[in-house]
Design an enzyme around this catalytic site. Structure first.
Site, PDB file in Angstrom:
ATOM      1  N   GLU A 271     -28.455  -7.061 -26.778  1.00 16.27           N
ATOM      2  CA  GLU A 271     -27.581  -7.444 -27.883  1.00 16.27           C
ATOM      3  C   GLU A 271     -28.096  -8.726 -28.519  1.00 16.27           C
ATOM      4  O   GLU A 271     -27.830  -9.821 -28.012  1.00 16.27           O
ATOM      5  CB  GLU A 271     -26.157  -7.686 -27.369  1.00 16.27           C
ATOM      6  CG  GLU A 271     -25.512  -6.481 -26.737  1.00 16.27           C
ATOM      7  CD  GLU A 271     -23.990  -6.586 -26.756  1.00 16.27           C
ATOM      8  OE1 GLU A 271     -23.356  -5.707 -27.335  1.00 16.27           O
ATOM      9  OE2 GLU A 271     -23.459  -7.578 -26.223  1.00 16.27           O
TER      10      GLU A 271
ATOM     11  N   SER B   9     -23.123  -5.060 -34.081  1.00 10.58           N
ATOM     12  CA  SER B   9     -22.779  -4.458 -35.362  1.00 10.58           C
ATOM     13  C   SER B   9     -23.116  -2.970 -35.457  1.00 10.58           C
ATOM     14  O   SER B   9     -23.460  -2.477 -36.528  1.00 10.58           O
ATOM     15  CB  SER B   9     -23.413  -5.238 -36.525  1.00 10.58           C
ATOM     16  OG  SER B   9     -22.867  -6.555 -36.587  1.00 10.58           O
TER      17      SER B   9
ATOM     18  N   HIS C 154     -22.319 -11.065 -20.956  1.00  6.48           N
ATOM     19  CA  HIS C 154     -22.194 -10.927 -22.408  1.00  6.48           C
ATOM     20  C   HIS C 154     -22.520 -12.271 -23.057  1.00  6.48           C
ATOM     21  O   HIS C 154     -22.197 -13.332 -22.504  1.00  6.48           O
ATOM     22  CB  HIS C 154     -20.773 -10.471 -22.781  1.00  6.48           C
ATOM     23  CG  HIS C 154     -20.664 -10.130 -24.227  1.00  6.48           C
ATOM     24  ND1 HIS C 154     -20.465 -11.087 -25.201  1.00  6.48           N
ATOM     25  CD2 HIS C 154     -20.771  -8.942 -24.874  1.00  6.48           C
ATOM     26  CE1 HIS C 154     -20.452 -10.483 -26.383  1.00  6.48           C
ATOM     27  NE2 HIS C 154     -20.633  -9.194 -26.219  1.00  6.48           N
TER      28      HIS C 154
ATOM     29  N   GLY D 121     -18.504  -3.511 -30.216  1.00  8.59           N
ATOM     30  CA  GLY D 121     -17.328  -4.350 -30.325  1.00  8.59           C
ATOM     31  C   GLY D 121     -16.424  -3.862 -31.445  1.00  8.59           C
ATOM     32  O   GLY D 121     -15.592  -2.962 -31.269  1.00  8.59           O
ATOM     33  N   GLY D 122     -16.591  -4.436 -32.638  1.00  9.73           N
ATOM     34  CA  GLY D 122     -15.697  -4.188 -33.771  1.00  9.73           C
ATOM     35  C   GLY D 122     -15.409  -2.722 -34.040  1.00  9.73           C
ATOM     36  O   GLY D 122     -14.239  -2.328 -34.195  1.00  9.73           O
TER      37      GLY D 122
ATOM     38  N   ASN E 127     -16.424  -2.432 -26.122  1.00 13.28           N
ATOM     39  CA  ASN E 127     -16.091  -3.760 -25.608  1.00 13.28           C
ATOM     40  C   ASN E 127     -15.003  -4.321 -26.517  1.00 13.28           C
ATOM     41  O   ASN E 127     -15.282  -4.773 -27.621  1.00 13.28           O
ATOM     42  CB  ASN E 127     -17.346  -4.647 -25.632  1.00 13.28           C
ATOM     43  CG  ASN E 127     -17.032  -6.083 -25.242  1.00 13.28           C
ATOM     44  OD1 ASN E 127     -15.963  -6.379 -24.723  1.00 13.28           O
ATOM     45  ND2 ASN E 127     -17.989  -6.979 -25.494  1.00 13.28           N
ATOM     46  N   TRP E 128     -13.771  -4.254 -26.025  1.00 12.98           N
ATOM     47  CA  TRP E 128     -12.644  -4.667 -26.877  1.00 12.98           C
ATOM     48  C   TRP E 128     -12.467  -6.178 -26.930  1.00 12.98           C
ATOM     49  O   TRP E 128     -11.627  -6.676 -27.695  1.00 12.98           O
ATOM     50  CB  TRP E 128     -11.359  -3.992 -26.393  1.00 12.98           C
ATOM     51  CG  TRP E 128     -11.260  -2.547 -26.796  1.00 12.98           C
ATOM     52  CD1 TRP E 128     -12.110  -1.866 -27.627  1.00 12.98           C
ATOM     53  CD2 TRP E 128     -10.246  -1.614 -26.404  1.00 12.98           C
ATOM     54  NE1 TRP E 128     -11.685  -0.565 -27.765  1.00 12.98           N
ATOM     55  CE2 TRP E 128     -10.545  -0.383 -27.033  1.00 12.98           C
ATOM     56  CE3 TRP E 128      -9.124  -1.697 -25.578  1.00 12.98           C
ATOM     57  CZ2 TRP E 128      -9.756   0.747 -26.864  1.00 12.98           C
ATOM     58  CZ3 TRP E 128      -8.334  -0.565 -25.406  1.00 12.98           C
ATOM     59  CH2 TRP E 128      -8.647   0.646 -26.042  1.00 12.98           C
ATOM     60  N   LYS E 129     -13.196  -6.891 -26.074  1.00 10.80           N
ATOM     61  CA  LYS E 129     -13.083  -8.370 -26.058  1.00 10.80           C
ATOM     62  C   LYS E 129     -11.607  -8.770 -25.911  1.00 10.80           C
ATOM     63  O   LYS E 129     -10.855  -8.083 -25.223  1.00 10.80           O
ATOM     64  CB  LYS E 129     -13.743  -8.961 -27.315  1.00 10.80           C
ATOM     65  CG  LYS E 129     -15.148  -8.392 -27.528  1.00 10.80           C
ATOM     66  CD  LYS E 129     -15.945  -9.106 -28.572  1.00 10.80           C
ATOM     67  CE  LYS E 129     -17.319  -8.434 -28.697  1.00 10.80           C
ATOM     68  NZ  LYS E 129     -18.210  -9.118 -29.620  1.00 10.80           N
TER      69      LYS E 129
ATOM     70  N   GLU F 278     -21.190 -13.906 -25.310  1.00 10.01           N
ATOM     71  CA  GLU F 278     -20.037 -14.814 -25.482  1.00 10.01           C
ATOM     72  C   GLU F 278     -19.718 -15.534 -24.171  1.00 10.01           C
ATOM     73  O   GLU F 278     -19.334 -16.703 -24.178  1.00 10.01           O
ATOM     74  CB  GLU F 278     -18.826 -14.016 -26.007  1.00 10.01           C
ATOM     75  CG  GLU F 278     -19.024 -13.627 -27.470  1.00 10.01           C
ATOM     76  CD  GLU F 278     -18.340 -12.332 -27.888  1.00 10.01           C
ATOM     77  OE1 GLU F 278     -17.416 -11.878 -27.195  1.00 10.01           O
ATOM     78  OE2 GLU F 278     -18.757 -11.763 -28.917  1.00 10.01           O
TER      79      GLU F 278
ATOM     80  N   GLY G 145     -21.047  -9.048 -34.157  1.00 12.78           N
ATOM     81  CA  GLY G 145     -19.887  -9.410 -34.961  1.00 12.78           C
ATOM     82  C   GLY G 145     -20.245  -9.950 -36.334  1.00 12.78           C
ATOM     83  O   GLY G 145     -19.380 -10.467 -37.044  1.00 12.78           O
TER      84      GLY G 145
HETATM   85  P1  PGA Z   1     -19.992  -5.968 -32.405  1.00 16.54           P
HETATM   86  O1  PGA Z   1     -19.976  -6.539 -30.874  1.00 16.54           O
HETATM   87  O2  PGA Z   1     -20.185  -4.487 -32.290  1.00 16.54           O
HETATM   88  O3  PGA Z   1     -18.645  -6.342 -32.958  1.00 16.54           O
HETATM   89  O4  PGA Z   1     -21.123  -6.637 -33.088  1.00 16.54           O
HETATM   90  C1  PGA Z   1     -20.847  -6.037 -29.904  1.00 16.54           C
HETATM   91  C2  PGA Z   1     -20.668  -6.772 -28.602  1.00 16.54           C
HETATM   92  O5  PGA Z   1     -20.436  -7.989 -28.620  1.00 16.54           O
HETATM   93  O6  PGA Z   1     -20.758  -6.173 -27.505  1.00 16.54           O
END
Ligand code: PGA
Length: 252
Positions: free
Chosen positions: A164, A209, A95, A230-231, A9-11, A97, A170
């Protein structure tokens, strides 16, 4: 055994040019996978060029969001037919966010997931508790309610769930494998109530994470069928290490 699924997930990161250079680095080591579904959800603006760069690999494309309506006066939104045109096979819905920053409700998430399945694509439905909810001891109640409401009308057939915990996204603070497995087992139980025998084929990803140094222990848990990352998905090196770790779970 469920086929594992690892999704990036590159956001709101990477231009189309960045996405192409990622693919050039990533594909030689991880572009052909027999036992794992590898999926990348880039920003919409990178879908077209990334699709071209991924051609011939087994990596599939996902969108990070969609509008449930087929077309019309929805400024700034994107429809399923637009995503299909770029070869998206999956759509992340709900998600945290989207829920927290853009006020998406579980009812909206369900409408999106239903629309995604109606178009023949696969929704990745995200759920997870905040730190406050966990500290209050409400994790299972919150996740249970999110699942019930976000899966209203959704079929169990082509469905992926991502658990999640919001406090792990994050933050570098990953859930322990035991904590994650406890919630995943609970999610599986809920799915059994909703979908009976199909529930055992629904893949449940962990997200929050996930990194190459913590992924193997998470993937060793019986109800963790992959990860939403994500990251650590932004760098070709770390994402391809994650592919190998998830693939060894599939083979082991
Ligand atoms: P993260 O994000 O791996 O940077 O914690 C995961 C996500 O939001 O899907």
């Amino acid at each position: 055994m469920r086929r594992p699924i690892l999704a990036a997930n590159w956001k709101m990161n990477k231009t189309a040019a960045d996405a192409v250079s990622f693919a050039e680095k990533f594909l030689p080591s991880a572009g052909q996978q027999a036992a794992v579904d590898v999926v990348i959800a880039p920003p919409f603006t990178a879908l077209d060029r990334l699709r071209g760069a991924l051609g011939g690999s087994t990596v599939e494309l996902a969108a990070q969001n969609v509008n449930a309506e087929p077309s019309g006066a929805h400024t700034g939104e994107i429809s399923l037919s637009m995503l299909e045109e770029f070869g998206c096979r999956y759509v992340i819905v709900g998600h945290s966010e989207r829920r927290a920053i853009y006020g998406e409700s579980s009812a909206q998430v369900a409408a999106k997931a239903v629309a995604v399945q109606g178009a023949g694509l696969r929704p990745i439905v995200c759920v997870g508790e905040t730190l406050e909810e966990r500290d209050r001891g409400d994790t299972l109640a919150v996740v249970g309610q999110q699942l019930e409401e976000s899966l209203a009308g959704v079929s169990g057939g082509e469905l992926v769930i991502a658990y999640e915990p919001v406090w792990a996204i994050g933050t570098g603070r990953v859930a322990t494998p035991e904590i994650a497995q406890e919630v995943h087992a609970f999610v599986r139980e809920k799915l059994r109530g909703l979908y009976s025998e199909v529930a055992d084929s629904v893949r449940i990803q962990y997200g929050g994470s996930v990194k190459p140094d913590n992924a193997a222990d998470l993937m060793a848990q019986s109800d963790i069928d992959g990860a939403l990352v994500g990251g650590a998905s932004l760098e070709a090196d770390s994402f391809s290490q994650l592919v190998s770790i998830v693939a060894s779970r599939a083979e082991g």
